[in-house]
Scaffold this motif. Structure first.
Motif, PDB file in Angstrom:
ATOM      1  N   LYS A   1       0.829  -1.210   0.000  1.00  0.00           N
ATOM      2  CA  LYS A   1       0.000   0.000   0.000  1.00  0.00           C
ATOM      3  C   LYS A   1       0.860   1.256   0.000  1.00  0.00           C
ATOM      4  O   LYS A   1       0.538   2.250  -0.687  1.00  0.00           O
ATOM      5  CB  LYS A   1      -0.922  -0.006   1.227  1.00  0.00           C
ATOM      6  N   HIS A   2       1.948   1.230   0.751  1.00  0.00           N
ATOM      7  CA  HIS A   2       2.850   2.385   0.774  1.00  0.00           C
ATOM      8  C   HIS A   2       3.463   2.628  -0.606  1.00  0.00           C
ATOM      9  O   HIS A   2       3.529   3.775  -1.070  1.00  0.00           O
ATOM     10  CB  HIS A   2       3.947   2.141   1.812  1.00  0.00           C
ATOM     11  N   CYS A   3       3.903   1.559  -1.267  1.00  0.00           N
ATOM     12  CA  CYS A   3       4.493   1.701  -2.616  1.00  0.00           C
ATOM     13  C   CYS A   3       3.459   2.246  -3.598  1.00  0.00           C
ATOM     14  O   CYS A   3       3.784   3.092  -4.454  1.00  0.00           O
ATOM     15  CB  CYS A   3       5.032   0.360  -3.089  1.00  0.00           C
ATOM     16  N   ASP A   4       2.210   1.794  -3.499  1.00  0.00           N
ATOM     17  CA  ASP A   4       1.152   2.308  -4.381  1.00  0.00           C
ATOM     18  C   ASP A   4       0.927   3.793  -4.147  1.00  0.00           C
ATOM     19  O   ASP A   4       0.750   4.570  -5.109  1.00  0.00           O
ATOM     20  CB  ASP A   4      -0.144   1.532  -4.157  1.00  0.00           C
ATOM     21  N   ASN A   5       0.921   4.219  -2.886  1.00  0.00           N
ATOM     22  CA  ASN A   5       0.729   5.652  -2.592  1.00  0.00           C
ATOM     23  C   ASN A   5       1.883   6.488  -3.113  1.00  0.00           C
ATOM     24  O   ASN A   5       1.685   7.622  -3.571  1.00  0.00           O
ATOM     25  CB  ASN A   5       0.575   5.850  -1.080  1.00  0.00           C
ATOM     26  N   VAL A   6       3.108   5.937  -3.060  1.00  0.00           N
ATOM     27  CA  VAL A   6       4.262   6.656  -3.608  1.00  0.00           C
ATOM     28  C   VAL A   6       4.109   6.827  -5.113  1.00  0.00           C
ATOM     29  O   VAL A   6       4.383   7.907  -5.670  1.00  0.00           O
ATOM     30  CB  VAL A   6       5.568   5.912  -3.264  1.00  0.00           C
ATOM     31  N   LEU A   7       3.650   5.779  -5.810  1.00  0.00           N
ATOM     32  CA  LEU A   7       3.445   5.866  -7.257  1.00  0.00           C
ATOM     33  C   LEU A   7       2.373   6.907  -7.588  1.00  0.00           C
ATOM     34  O   LEU A   7       2.528   7.686  -8.541  1.00  0.00           O
ATOM     35  CB  LEU A   7       3.040   4.495  -7.809  1.00  0.00           C
ATOM     36  N   ARG A   8       1.292   6.919  -6.819  1.00  0.00           N
ATOM     37  CA  ARG A   8       0.224   7.899  -7.064  1.00  0.00           C
ATOM     38  C   ARG A   8       0.737   9.318  -6.842  1.00  0.00           C
ATOM     39  O   ARG A   8       0.415  10.229  -7.619  1.00  0.00           O
ATOM     40  CB  ARG A   8      -0.966   7.614  -6.149  1.00  0.00           C
ATOM     41  N   ARG A   9       1.525   9.511  -5.777  1.00  0.00           N
ATOM     42  CA  ARG A   9       2.037  10.848  -5.477  1.00  0.00           C
ATOM     43  C   ARG A   9       2.963  11.343  -6.599  1.00  0.00           C
ATOM     44  O   ARG A   9       2.868  12.492  -7.031  1.00  0.00           O
ATOM     45  CB  ARG A   9       2.786  10.826  -4.144  1.00  0.00           C
ATOM     46  N   GLU A  10       3.845  10.454  -7.097  1.00  0.00           N
ATOM     47  CA  GLU A  10       4.754  10.847  -8.170  1.00  0.00           C
ATOM     48  C   GLU A  10       3.985  11.178  -9.448  1.00  0.00           C
ATOM     49  O   GLU A  10       4.313  12.142 -10.155  1.00  0.00           O
ATOM     50  CB  GLU A  10       5.750   9.723  -8.439  1.00  0.00           C
ATOM     51  N   ALA A  11       2.959  10.391  -9.753  1.00  0.00           N
ATOM     52  CA  ALA A  11       2.157  10.658 -10.950  1.00  0.00           C
ATOM     53  C   ALA A  11       1.409  11.979 -10.829  1.00  0.00           C
ATOM     54  O   ALA A  11       1.308  12.750 -11.797  1.00  0.00           O
ATOM     55  CB  ALA A  11       1.183   9.504 -11.200  1.00  0.00           C
ATOM     56  N   CYS A  12       0.873  12.279  -9.640  1.00  0.00           N
ATOM     57  CA  CYS A  12       0.152  13.542  -9.435  1.00  0.00           C
ATOM     58  C   CYS A  12       1.092  14.744  -9.529  1.00  0.00           C
ATOM     59  O   CYS A  12       0.713  15.798 -10.062  1.00  0.00           O
ATOM     60  CB  CYS A  12      -0.560  13.517  -8.079  1.00  0.00           C
ATOM     61  N   GLN A  13       2.312  14.588  -9.026  1.00  0.00           N
ATOM     62  CA  GLN A  13       3.272  15.680  -9.140  1.00  0.00           C
ATOM     63  C   GLN A  13       3.631  15.958 -10.600  1.00  0.00           C
ATOM     64  O   GLN A  13       3.784  17.119 -11.005  1.00  0.00           O
ATOM     65  CB  GLN A  13       4.530  15.338  -8.339  1.00  0.00           C
ATOM     66  N   GLU A  14       3.754  14.889 -11.389  1.00  0.00           N
ATOM     67  CA  GLU A  14       4.030  15.079 -12.821  1.00  0.00           C
ATOM     68  C   GLU A  14       2.839  15.708 -13.529  1.00  0.00           C
ATOM     69  O   GLU A  14       3.001  16.561 -14.403  1.00  0.00           O
ATOM     70  CB  GLU A  14       4.388  13.731 -13.455  1.00  0.00           C
ATOM     71  N   ALA A  15       1.617  15.298 -13.156  1.00  0.00           N
ATOM     72  CA  ALA A  15       0.425  15.874 -13.783  1.00  0.00           C
ATOM     73  C   ALA A  15       0.244  17.340 -13.402  1.00  0.00           C
ATOM     74  O   ALA A  15      -0.268  18.140 -14.208  1.00  0.00           O
ATOM     75  CB  ALA A  15      -0.810  15.071 -13.370  1.00  0.00           C
ATOM     76  N   ARG A  16       0.668  17.702 -12.209  1.00  0.00           N
ATOM     77  CA  ARG A  16       0.518  19.091 -11.761  1.00  0.00           C
ATOM     78  C   ARG A  16       1.340  20.041 -12.638  1.00  0.00           C
ATOM     79  O   ARG A  16       0.951  21.202 -12.832  1.00  0.00           O
ATOM     80  CB  ARG A  16       0.954  19.210 -10.302  1.00  0.00           C
ATOM     81  N   GLU A  17       2.464  19.557 -13.188  1.00  0.00           N
ATOM     82  CA  GLU A  17       3.269  20.395 -14.077  1.00  0.00           C
ATOM     83  C   GLU A  17       2.506  20.733 -15.347  1.00  0.00           C
ATOM     84  O   GLU A  17       2.649  21.819 -15.909  1.00  0.00           O
ATOM     85  CB  GLU A  17       4.575  19.680 -14.415  1.00  0.00           C
TER      86      GLU A  17
END
Length: 426
Positions: free
Chosen positions: A35-51
Motif C-alpha cells: 500500500k505504501h508503494c502504491d501511494n508513492v506511485l500515485r504521489r509521483e504521478a500527481c506531481q508530474e500531472a501538476r506540471e
C-alpha cells in the motif's frame, strides 16, 4: 537477560500460536508495504500531472475536453474505485475538463457513442469488451470520418487488457500500469492502429483492434472458469474435457481472400498553414496562364480474389497492432491456421500454455487485406459453427467478411513503449 530468556521460553512453549502470529505479522507487513508503494506511485504521478496543469494558456485558448466512457463492472466491479484513486486525480490536476459517462449494462457503450458530441479526446476506462464496444459504436456513426480523427486513450481497468501491451510499458503493478496509461494521455504521444471490420450476413458490422479467433482452442478457453475449483490445473482440465467431448475437433472454412495493398504515405496530423494573400493570387494567375495538365484517371483494377478451403483446429484473423510501431510496406491482416494433425496430448499441452493468443505449432501464416469466411464445424453440424472471439468477446459464428481498415484510429501511447517496440522490430 532473564526477561529475554522468559520471552523465548514462552514462544517455544506456545510454538503454534507463535507461528500463526509470525505469519499474520509477515502478511500484514507485506500488505502495508505494498500500500505504501502504491501511494508513492500515485504521489509521483500527481506531481508530474501538476506540471501540465501549471502551464499557461493563451486568452483565446480553452481547456482540453475529455469524454470518458467508464465501465464500473470491469475487473469484478473494482473499475470505478481504481479509476477514482489512480486516474481521476491525475486528469483533474492536469487541468483537463473531464466528462465521465458510466455504462450500466453490456452494449450500452455502443449506444452512447451514437450520441457523443465532439470532444478533444476520447478515453476508454475498462477492459477489452468496453474498448471493443466503444470503437464499434464510433465507427458505426454516419459521421465516423470526422469522429475517427479524435485521439483515443485507453486506461486498462479490466480483467483483460490486451491492447495495453502495445500502448504502455508492461508491468505487474496495476497502480503503475493505470497511472502510466493516464500520464501518456497528457503527454499527447499517439500512434495509428489498424481496425478489423467484421460484417456478418444479417447484423451491423463489428469492429476490432486485435483479432478474430475461431476453433477448438477458443472453445476450450471459454470453459476454463467452470473448473475454478481445480486451481492451477483448471486450464489443463478445460482442454482435457473438451478433447473428450469430441476429437478431432475439425473446423472447416471457405476463404475468399484479397492480396495486401501497398501502404500509402502517412497523412500529416495537422493541416499546413494557409499561404498569404499575395501567394494565393500569384498561384491563381500561374494556373490561369499555364494550367496544369490533368493526368487521365486510371480505371480501378478488378479485385483478384483467391479461394481457399481450410480444415483446421484453429483459425485466426488478426491485425499487426501487437507491434504498431513496426514499419510495413503493405497494409495487411494476418491469417493463421492451426492444422488438423494435432494429437490430444499436443492439444492439451499447447492449450495449457497459451494466454490470449493462439499457439504457433506448425502454423500456416498468410498475409492478405480482406478475407471472406464461410464457416462450418464438422463434429456437431446441427449446432452450427460455434462462436467467434472478437477481441476476447464472444459472438455467434456465421459467414462473415473481415476487412482491414488501415491506420483508422489514433491511440495515445507512451514514448517508452514505442521505443521498446521499435527495438523489438529492429
Amino acid at each position: 537477560m532473564a526477561r529475554v530468556m522468559r520471552v523465548f521460553r514462552t514462544l517455544r512453549n506456545h510454538w503454534k500460536k507463535s507461528t500463526l502470529a509470525a505469519c499474520v505479522l509477515s502478511y500484514g507487513g507485506h500488505w502495508l508495504y505494498g500500500k505504501h508503494c502504491d501511494n508513492v506511485l500515485r504521489r509521483e504521478a500527481c506531481q508530474e500531472a501538476r506540471e501540465f496543469g501549471r502551464q499557461l494558456i493563451g486568452p483565446t485558448e480553452r481547456l482540453k475536453k475529455a469524454t470518458i466512457i467508464l465501465n464500473p463492472a470491469a475487473c469484478s466491479g473494482k473499475a470505478n474505485s481504481l479509476f477514482e484513486k489512480n486516474s481521476a486525480p491525475i486528469l483533474h490536476l492536469a487541468g483537463v475538463e473531464v466528462k465521465v459517462v458510466k455504462t450500466d449494462y453490456e452494449g450500452q457503450a455502443k449506444k452512447l457513442m451514437e450520441l457523443m458530441d465532439q470532444t478533444d479526446m476520447l478515453i476508454v476506462a475498462g477492459g477489452d469488451g468496453t474498448l471493443q464496444e466503444v470503437i464499434t459504436g464510433l465507427l458505426r456513426r454516419a459521421d465516423q470520418e470526422v469522429f475517427s480523427q479524435t485521439p483515443i486513450g485507453f486506461i486498462p481497468l479490466g480483467s483483460q487488457n490486451s491492447l495495453s501491451r502495445s500502448l504502455h510499458s508492461v508491468t505487474d503493478n496495476k497502480v503503475k500500469h493505470i497511472t502510466t496509461a493516464t500520464l501518456s494521455i497528457l503527454k499527447g504521444e499517439t500512434m495509428s492502429l489498424d481496425v478489423l471490420q467484421i460484417k456478418g450476413e444479417r447484423e451491423l458490422p463489428v469492429f476490432a483492434l486485435l483479432s478474430l479467433r475461431w476453433g477448438a482452442f477458443r472453445d476450450a478457453a471459454a470453459t476454463i472458469s467452470k473448473y475454478w475449483y481445480l486451481g492451477p490445473l483448471k486450464t489443463q482440465a478445460a482442454h482435457w474435457f473438451s478433447s473428450l467431448k469430441a476429437w478431432p475437433q475439425v473446423h472447416q472454412a471457405s476463404l475468399s481472400i484479397l492480396p495486401p495493398m501497398p501502404r500509402p504515405p502517412d497523412e500529416p496530423l495537422h493541416k499546413p498553414p494557409r499561404p498569404g494573400l499575395l501567394s494565393r493570387i500569384v498561384l491563381r494567375l500561374k494556373n490561369y496562364w499555364d494550367p496544369p495538365v490533368e493526368e487521365p484517371v486510371k480505371a480501378p483494377e478488378p479485385e483478384r480474389w483467391q479461394e481457399k478451403e481450410v480444415s483446421a483446429v484453429e483459425l485466426s484473423v488478426s491485425t499487426h497492432n501487437k507491434n504498431p510501431a513496426q514499419w510495413r510496406a503493405k497494409d495487411s491482416l494476418l491469417v493463421c491456421i492451426e492444422p488438423e494433425n494435432f494429437t490430444m496430448g499436443q492439444f492439451i499441452t499447447v492449450g495449457s500454455h497459451q494466454k490470449t493468443t493462439i499457439p504457433l505449432i506448425s502454423t500456416r501464416r498468410w498475409i492478405y487485406s480482406t478475407a471472406n469466411l464461410a464457416t462450418r464445424y464438422l463434429p456437431v453440424p446441427q449446432e452450427g459453427a460455434g462462436f467467434y472471439n472478437i477481441d476476447n468477446e464472444e459472438y455467434e459464428a456465421t459467414s462473415a467478411e473481415v476487412r482491414l481498415l488501415p491506420r483508422k484510429l489514433r491511440f495515445f501511447c507512451s514514448a517508452e513503449r514505442r521505443a521498446e517496440l521499435l527495438a523489438q522490430a529492429a
